[in-house]
Design a protein around this motif. Sequence first.
Motif, short mmCIF file in Angstrom:
data_model
loop_
_atom_site.label_atom_id
_atom_site.label_comp_id
_atom_site.label_asym_id
_atom_site.label_seq_id
_atom_site.Cartn_x
_atom_site.Cartn_y
_atom_site.Cartn_z
N VAL A 59 0.84 -1.20 0.00
CA VAL A 59 0.00 0.00 0.00
C VAL A 59 0.87 1.25 0.00
O VAL A 59 1.85 1.33 0.75
CB VAL A 59 -0.92 -0.01 1.24
CG1 VAL A 59 -1.77 1.24 1.30
CG2 VAL A 59 -1.80 -1.26 1.23
N PRO A 60 0.52 2.26 -0.82
CA PRO A 60 1.26 3.54 -0.82
C PRO A 60 0.65 4.49 0.20
O PRO A 60 0.05 4.07 1.20
CB PRO A 60 1.06 4.02 -2.25
CG PRO A 60 -0.35 3.56 -2.57
CD PRO A 60 -0.55 2.25 -1.83
N GLY A 61 0.77 5.79 -0.04
CA GLY A 61 0.20 6.78 0.88
C GLY A 61 -1.32 6.70 0.91
O GLY A 61 -1.97 6.59 -0.13
N ILE A 62 -1.87 6.77 2.11
CA ILE A 62 -3.32 6.74 2.29
C ILE A 62 -3.80 8.18 2.49
O ILE A 62 -3.19 8.95 3.23
CB ILE A 62 -3.70 5.91 3.53
CG1 ILE A 62 -3.13 4.49 3.40
CG2 ILE A 62 -5.21 5.86 3.72
CD1 ILE A 62 -3.23 3.67 4.69
N TYR A 63 -4.89 8.52 1.81
CA TYR A 63 -5.48 9.84 2.03
C TYR A 63 -6.98 9.68 2.22
O TYR A 63 -7.55 8.61 1.98
CB TYR A 63 -5.16 10.80 0.89
CG TYR A 63 -5.98 10.59 -0.37
CD1 TYR A 63 -7.04 11.45 -0.68
CD2 TYR A 63 -5.71 9.54 -1.24
CE1 TYR A 63 -7.80 11.26 -1.83
CE2 TYR A 63 -6.45 9.36 -2.39
CZ TYR A 63 -7.50 10.21 -2.67
OH TYR A 63 -8.26 10.02 -3.80
#
Length: 296
Positions: free
Chosen positions: A160-164
């Motif tokens: 998973v990359p950055g969560i927003y």
Amino acid sequence: MTSVATDVLIVGCGDIGERVARLERSEGRTVAGLVRSEKSARRLRVAGIRPITADLDAPASLNNLPVKDAVVYYFAPPPDKGVTDPRMETFVSALTPSNLPKRIVLISTTGVYGDCRGEWVTEDQPPNPQADRARRRLAAETSLQRWSETSGVPIVILRVPGIYGPGYLPEKRLRSGEPVLREDESPFSNRIHADDLARICIAAARHGHPSLLYNVSDGHPTTMTDFFFRVADVLGVPRPPAVTMEEARRRLGEGMLSYLAESKRIDNRRMLEELGVELMYPDLAAGLASCFERCG
């Protein structure tokens, strides 16, 4: 610990865990969440999640976990230091042959790929972590994979990359006026909306091919600077000043600089095709608009 059967156990039941729990409960499944503090346990009770108070840093507290035939979502982060993840080792060591889950879904990070110089990255890309935070995540993946091979319990790993999303926007940073890297020097970054991530976790539990890795992303990477500019615009605050890399090294913290040292574009085709996920927020414009509506 008194074990009461549950359909789902979420280890490290924070915000994403609560989102997953709501989806699981909406389908009639019983959900328990493992947390460390009584404060977190009270939060789970309010959300209708049965709390289990235990500590992954204290092996004795994990005796008799309610995992038999349950789906386990492992969302607990590694420790803040080092290059291994003893918490994962402790967790799998607590799972006895007579008390095994049906499946484990692990949230890892795309950071395990390291710097790919802006190239598109599939799951076939060999890991090359260059920051200790990513080395710890890769260590967790490796520990879980080895345990799966021995125990026979299927696992699915989500990178998973950055969560927003609501609660994840860098509003404090933007209001402080902290600078960003000039856009022509800024690396590619990738992201996923928190609500989409929760739905992807559910899809991985239902449809993920055992022992496979899945890149998680909305498939529309932009530069990190572009992300900060867009969030500032949506929040109605001034865009942060943009500086050269030379100046950034003097003014930005070590953590942010480590992110700026890596550039990659995450290929999400396996996730879309094999998990059957249709993203609610397929790009940043859609996701930020929704976040603004919900936050505002």
